[in-house]
Write an enzyme that holds these catalytic residues in place. Structure first.
Site, PDB file in Angstrom:
ATOM      1  N   THR B 160       0.810  -1.225   0.000  1.00 52.86           N
ATOM      2  CA  THR B 160       0.000   0.000   0.000  1.00 52.86           C
ATOM      3  C   THR B 160       0.842   1.273   0.000  1.00 52.86           C
ATOM      4  O   THR B 160       1.936   1.309   0.533  1.00 52.86           O
ATOM      5  CB  THR B 160      -0.932   0.050   1.226  1.00 52.86           C
ATOM      6  N   GLY B 199       3.687  -2.663   7.918  1.00 46.71           N
ATOM      7  CA  GLY B 199       3.864  -3.275   9.234  1.00 46.71           C
ATOM      8  C   GLY B 199       5.290  -3.743   9.423  1.00 46.71           C
ATOM      9  O   GLY B 199       5.810  -4.486   8.601  1.00 46.71           O
ATOM     10  N   GLU B 450      -6.373  -6.127   3.950  1.00 42.81           N
ATOM     11  CA  GLU B 450      -6.462  -7.264   3.016  1.00 42.81           C
ATOM     12  C   GLU B 450      -7.787  -7.272   2.263  1.00 42.81           C
ATOM     13  O   GLU B 450      -8.421  -8.304   2.109  1.00 42.81           O
ATOM     14  CB  GLU B 450      -6.230  -8.589   3.765  1.00 42.81           C
TER      15      GLU B 450
END
Lengths: 695, 695
Positions: B160, B199, B450
């Site tokens: 992303t 992350g 997701e």
């Protein structure tokens, strides 16, 4: 089967998107209504709107009121700020007339909900208890001690206990009259009797309005209110017998220092019991008041202000979501095409625009309820002088029930609006810097406090059932439940079949009246069936509770539709078309969402519902054109919005990037690199060693 | 008018409530089913259940895994703990077979969602990308560098961007082939191209699987994946051209260090592009793969695991809410009566028990989908060898669509369950120490990541519409969409009229099949109407998007009802009656909640719905008796539940009080007393002074 292929042609170049600011500004080129006029109308007048402008400007300039760095403050830092603001705002409290200060509070609640609560604990709850329950001599005494202007005392409100919330009558803290010493002894007999959730108790209160079971001569007289000093205002040490602890981390509103309190035989003078209603004489005689109901008037204020707050918070959430949706682009018709604005997707319109319409409905409902409340309080003041008591009590009952239902309906819907808006931002909605995640965690407590929403909705349903039953026996209906007459005559199907007939403000209002009346009738029938089986009233009400919940909800929908249509009638002509579209969108959307009720009531059939559904889709496309001007009309400055994604100028990405960058430490500061990361990177996996066994 | 009255009689004494532990234990006296058997069945076998027991016991004893003090940890403390656990768990990862380690992960996800995510970023996303997209030589290379066992490298997943989430094809980061040096140049051309939400990037990753637009010889070839080193694993310094920042505070899961990454002309060898599918040769020839679709298989795993997680988190939330409701008492029939347990109120049953039934349905759905996924993966592996390709692709499409719809349905419903459970605790639900507030803020991101839930639901709807259209042309239906044949023959009203006819598993399953088929038919009709107006396919799908959303939702309801009825059939006889009641409750509740659809489809009329409604009320009373044994069967230890209100022994108040007391500082430590509180208490209000003017 296809084969691997060599590709040299490739894809077309990605088109360059317009700048975010351009994307947003093009939305403002042709609003269908005068934006500033709409602001005046929403704020209930030009004067109020301009006052709001001033308050926002003052706050923005005051360093105490800085809000853009709150996500990274610790619990203690947040609390310190809350209390510093507390000291700052009293000056306005002292100098402004109450209605003006209320308007200021309405802005503050949107800027800093925790502060609003902390001030509300003192001003609304503590002072409300003292004002509403003290004799005039007692009131003078506490005012003299600094209750009004916070010189020398800061109040908190000791109602809920660890084991008792909604059922106030069941609480365990005791206040036992000691006749010999003319004192009350306040005591916490069990762990579950610990006063719990007491806002301001942990760090900031000197006095508490304690609710406790009154015992006189060994006899219990129910729950009464006592002012109990907690701390020495000079040293701030706890007074003998008072134990206080910190409730600590909450889901939100960490700026308010909720605490718990236990009393171990704490003595207060008899005159610290608030005795406007029940009195205990020197000789231990307990004198009960004639009209205990009138005390409930005080509860209504908090609920009305939560309806207003629900509208205001929804405005803030939607401003962020709708402005962002006019900037954010995602997917295009083809690889070569410019990506489409989120706001241009029918599904995104469906997610946000009915909530926008609902926010207008809530706004007008808040205005009406504020008026209703003020009117009621005036009548209660007169009623204590003897005039029109029975009528006032009827009005009180109706307002109490409606406020209960609408508090629940407004706060639940606002929570839903915030969360829908948050999810509509995609991943960015999960960041603490884009505003909506904290808005959710701060706001959602309103579904629970000052009356759990489910219990309040049931109360409203109970009122509706009993009102319908009384009406059947000939009792006239109060204004806002006039629609219940339809439950007597039966519901007939709506005759019109085309959009031209159905998609009219009056027709849709009638639809909601009919379906709400039908639901009340069904709940009443279930209630009466239970009575017929031999259950008592309370049991019968329990039996019909799912239908009570339903009918109260439908009552609230109808109430909002009515407040919306009233507002259109009194609106300036220039605003009427835009407001009418919003109102029709709200009505068609809510009918569609509750289609089962309309079919079951027999008011619409499935073909009529298909007409409504199609009209709703058309209305979405119409309202979409005004979407940005409509949130502009809410008139919150960037400071109040406090989200880079909701900026007026649309420069969302740079602002968001810079905010995140400024508020977070640089990469180099990884305090656990040596202790945790390095061992991970340098690890080798070796099987456990073990000595050989030769047997 | 009534007069003030002296009262000496007073109220009856408040009855002494039984101890909380007694209140809970009495619920366990006569379960209608063997509780441990139910655990085995829910966990898909005794072996799995006993393994879960072991994992829970291990975690509870390990100080690294302490969870009761998390509410008060700072962001950095949480992150440090997450990574320390990371180091701890690798040992199991290396020694346990994958399916067993998956079971371990399912427990970990319920204990510490942030840790689950951080491990999932490496294991699921980074390793998933490498495994799924690397050639076998490349895979060997990265495994040799420590990718599998985390020696020397920790991976993150760079998909992303600040300006691009769902539309992967539109992302802006570039990977330009430099033929001269046989390298790719990775670059972030704009602010919106910044890799965002990555992350592990902020503090813990050494490598990133970067998704970027491949440019070769000036031509764009779409988004491909590249392994880009971020930090020197010895010094942990950023490598040249890599800029990384911290995303900072989020709504929840603060234990995971999300970061942003910008690349400034970062060079990597050509072989760092993952080339299992698309290849770039030394000469700059781009070779596209024959079957790009098969790569989507990897997406499904994450979605399946989220359905499983939705069931597990719902179990945890309901264990807390239902045990507490069996202990908490509120209001009584009279002032002299013992207060009633929350769980005995019909409205409380209505709030919680349908969610309990839904959790069973989700549990069985998770088991089925895991099987489906494993089966699919096996077939894809075989298919790459050439066998049954077309059939595998059909299965992939169906599983992909169903997993998309159910990921959205499961996570939305789980969020709702958590929040309903939280609100059902009253005020205590707002405390961070009672577990549900953090559960909400941790879990709710699953609605977005997701695959945004709305987009996924629309995808599922699109599949249903196109499947129905293909079927009309004669294409046979896959197993889980067999019900769509009803859309061809038309929906007839259900003939039975009594509870005896309607309240049957088969009848209700048929009801859901019919109404789902009817909704798909309506969406398809709207789609075809749009085509007939001259819109292209994509535009027509947009036009029918609200109906697509609706039909996908109804499809999921039907899917869950079917998984539930399947489970009953294979359940041991001793469990079948209890499971049947739950299944009937789930079906009647959901039909009632969607009554408009059933009426519009013409499957039930209002009288039949009244029968269903009454049956639902009866089922609530039946399931209520088993409520505590049913949550006991979920078999989470107090350690996993991590909420004093959900304790197995019911000693909720003492445990809650002690937890709050232990985790918070004493009253005396008020760091801002002198600076903020004292000035407030000692203030006097004096008007501004001003010199006199004599003109």
């Amino acid at each position: 089967m296809s084969k691997a292929k060599t590709s040299s042609k490739g894809l077309p170049p990605v088109p360059v998107a317009p700048r975010p600011t351009e994307s947003l500004n093009e939305e403002r080129k042709a609003p269908s209504f005068p934006v500033r006029e709409m602001t005046y109308f929403l704020d209930n007048g030009r004067e109020a709107a301009e006052f709001k402008d001033k308050v926002m400007a003052q706050l923005e300039r005051d360093p105490l009121w800085r809000m853009d760095n709150t996500p990274d403050l610790s619990l203690l830092q947040l609390r310190e700020r809350t209390l510093a603001k507390f000291g700052n705002i009293i000056n306005f409290m002292e100098s402004e007339p109450a209605p003006v200060f209320w308007q200021r509070m309405a802005v503050l609640s949107v800027v800093d909900p925790a502060f609003w609560t902390r001030l509300g604990v003192h001003m609304g709850l503590f002072l409300g208890a003292v004002r509403g329950q003290a004799t005039s001599e007692q009131l003078d005494y506490w005012v003299g001690k600094g209750a009004m202007n916070l010189g020398g005392m800061v109040g908190c409100f000791g109602m809920t206990e660890l084991g008792h919330g909604s059922n106030v009558a069941g609480m365990e803290t005791t206040a036992t009259f000691d006749e010999e010493n003319d004192e009350f002894v306040i005591h916490t007999p069990t762990v579950t009797a610990t006063k719990w959730w007491i806002g301001g108790a942990a760090h900031s209160a000197t006095h508490c309005a304690v609710y406790a079971q009154l015992f006189v001569k060994g006899v219990r007289h129910g729950v009464k209110t006592f002012v109990v000093p907690l701390r020495d205002p000079r040293t701030y040490n706890l007074l003998p017998g008072v134990t206080i602890g910190d409730i600590g981390k909450k889901m939100g509103r960490d700026g308010i220092d909720n605490g718990w309190i236990q009393f171990s035989y704490v003595r207060i003078p008899r005159s610290y019991m608030l005795m406007k209603h029940t009195k205990v004489t020197r000789a231990g005689e307990v004198i009960e008041p004639p009209m205990a109901q009138l005390a409930y008037g005080a509860l209504i204020m908090g609920r009305v202000s939560m309806v207003v707050d629900s509208a205001n918070m929804s405005k803030k959430a939607l401003t962020i979501a709708i402005r962002y949706a006019a900037v954010r682009r995602q997917f295009g018709d083809s690889p070569a095409a410019l990506e489409t604005k989120l706001l241009d997707y029918p599904i995104h319109q469906y997610r946000l625009l009915p909530l926008l319409a609902q926010t207008f409905a809530l706004n007008f409902t808040g205005i009406e309820m504020t008026k209703l409340y003020q009117n009621l309080m005036q009548r209660i003041d007169n009623a204590s002088d003897g005039a029109g008591l029975a009528e006032t009590i009827e009005l009180l009952k109706e307002t109490h029930a409606t406020a209960a239902g609408l508090k629940a309906f407004g706060t639940w819907n606002c929570v839903n609006t915030i969360e829908q808006c948050r999810q509509s931002l995609g991943g960015h909605g999960y960041s603490s810097y884009t505003g909506l995640s904290n808005m959710y965690t701060d706001f959602v407590v309103q579904c629970t406090w000052e009356g759990d929403n489910t219990i309040l909705t049931l109360q409203c349903g109970r009122y509706l059932v009993s009102t319908l039953r009384d009406h059947r026996k000939g009792k006239p209906l109060a204004k806002n439940v006039q629609y219940l007459t339809r439950a007597l005559t039966g519901i007939k199907q709506f005759p019109g079949r085309t959009a031209r007939d159905i998609i009219q403000v009056d027709a849709l209002r009638e639809a909601w009246a009919a379906v709400a009346a039908s639901a009340v009738a069904r709940a009443t029938a279930e209630f009466e069936k239970a009575l017929a089986k031999g259950l008592n009233k309370d049991q019968a009400y329990e039996q019909c509770s799912t239908l009570r919940l339903l009918c109260a909800r439908l009552h609230c929908y109808g109430y909002l539709v009515n407040r919306f249509t009233d507002a259109i009638q009194r609106a300036p002509a220039s605003l009427q078309p835009a407001l009418t579209n919003l109102c029709l969108l709200y009505a068609t959307y809510t009918i569609q969402e509750n289609s089962g009720e309309f079919l079951q009531a027999g008011f619409f059939d499935s073909e009529q519902l298909a007409v409504i559904r199609e009209a709703m889709n058309d209305l979405l496309a119409i309202v979409r054109k005004d979407a940005v001007p409509l949130v502009d009309a809410f008139n919150y400055t960037d400071y109040v919005i406090n989200s880079p994604l909701g900026r007026y100028d649309g420069n969302v990405y740079e602002a968001y990037f810079n905010l995140v960058k400024t508020n977070n430490p640089k990469h180099n500061d990884i305090p656990y690199f040596d202790s945790v990361i390095k061992p991970l990177l340098t690890r080798t996996s070796e099987p456990l060693e073990a000595p050989q066994l030769d047997f």
